[in-house]
Design a protein around this motif. Sequence first.
Motif, PDB file in Angstrom:
ATOM      1  N   GLU A 197      -5.624  -2.049   0.692  1.00 36.40           N
ATOM      2  CA  GLU A 197      -5.432  -2.727   1.981  1.00 36.40           C
ATOM      3  C   GLU A 197      -3.979  -3.152   2.175  1.00 36.40           C
ATOM      4  O   GLU A 197      -3.672  -4.269   2.579  1.00 36.40           O
ATOM      5  CB  GLU A 197      -6.379  -3.919   2.123  1.00 36.40           C
ATOM      6  CG  GLU A 197      -7.842  -3.530   2.054  1.00 36.40           C
ATOM      7  CD  GLU A 197      -8.800  -4.720   2.090  1.00 36.40           C
ATOM      8  OE1 GLU A 197      -8.343  -5.878   2.007  1.00 36.40           O
ATOM      9  OE2 GLU A 197     -10.003  -4.466   2.211  1.00 36.40           O
ATOM     10  N   LYS A 236      -5.315   2.797   1.082  1.00 36.74           N
ATOM     11  CA  LYS A 236      -6.358   2.183   1.913  1.00 36.74           C
ATOM     12  C   LYS A 236      -7.197   1.207   1.099  1.00 36.74           C
ATOM     13  O   LYS A 236      -7.534   0.122   1.567  1.00 36.74           O
ATOM     14  CB  LYS A 236      -7.225   3.258   2.545  1.00 36.74           C
ATOM     15  CG  LYS A 236      -6.496   4.045   3.607  1.00 36.74           C
ATOM     16  CD  LYS A 236      -7.372   5.076   4.279  1.00 36.74           C
ATOM     17  CE  LYS A 236      -6.570   5.889   5.259  1.00 36.74           C
ATOM     18  NZ  LYS A 236      -6.942   5.662   6.622  1.00 36.74           N
ATOM     19  N   HIS A 237      -7.531   1.575  -0.132  1.00 35.35           N
ATOM     20  CA  HIS A 237      -8.332   0.710  -1.009  1.00 35.35           C
ATOM     21  C   HIS A 237      -7.610  -0.618  -1.283  1.00 35.35           C
ATOM     22  O   HIS A 237      -8.240  -1.670  -1.330  1.00 35.35           O
ATOM     23  CB  HIS A 237      -8.638   1.429  -2.319  1.00 35.35           C
ATOM     24  CG  HIS A 237      -9.359   0.591  -3.320  1.00 35.35           C
ATOM     25  ND1 HIS A 237     -10.693   0.277  -3.200  1.00 35.35           N
ATOM     26  CD2 HIS A 237      -8.930  -0.022  -4.450  1.00 35.35           C
ATOM     27  CE1 HIS A 237     -11.045  -0.504  -4.220  1.00 35.35           C
ATOM     28  NE2 HIS A 237      -9.981  -0.685  -4.993  1.00 35.35           N
ATOM     29  N   GLU A 297      -0.339  -3.624   3.651  1.00 32.79           N
ATOM     30  CA  GLU A 297       0.239  -3.848   4.970  1.00 32.79           C
ATOM     31  C   GLU A 297       1.682  -4.285   4.786  1.00 32.79           C
ATOM     32  O   GLU A 297       2.015  -4.929   3.787  1.00 32.79           O
ATOM     33  CB  GLU A 297      -0.501  -4.968   5.707  1.00 32.79           C
ATOM     34  CG  GLU A 297      -1.960  -4.718   5.967  1.00 32.79           C
ATOM     35  CD  GLU A 297      -2.644  -5.929   6.584  1.00 32.79           C
ATOM     36  OE1 GLU A 297      -1.963  -6.936   6.868  1.00 32.79           O
ATOM     37  OE2 GLU A 297      -3.861  -5.864   6.787  1.00 32.79           O
TER      38      GLU A 297
END
Length: 69
Positions: A48, A45-46, A50
Amino acid sequence: MKISARNSLKGVVKKIKIGHISAEISVEIVAGIIITAVIKKSSAKHLELEVGKEAYVVIKSSDVMVAID
């Protein structure tokens, strides 16, 4: 990016599988060659991450072994 590890390979995120605690991140470094790393869910998550985003696979190991049956 500056890092002391010498084995860093640039690629594209192909698959992300988020679990309860960890995440599996698959990065294609060249056509057909995918490296999958298991990292903390919070790290994914840190960063980011994708699918389709460029990322580096950084390999740090004191030993690499080869074996056969």
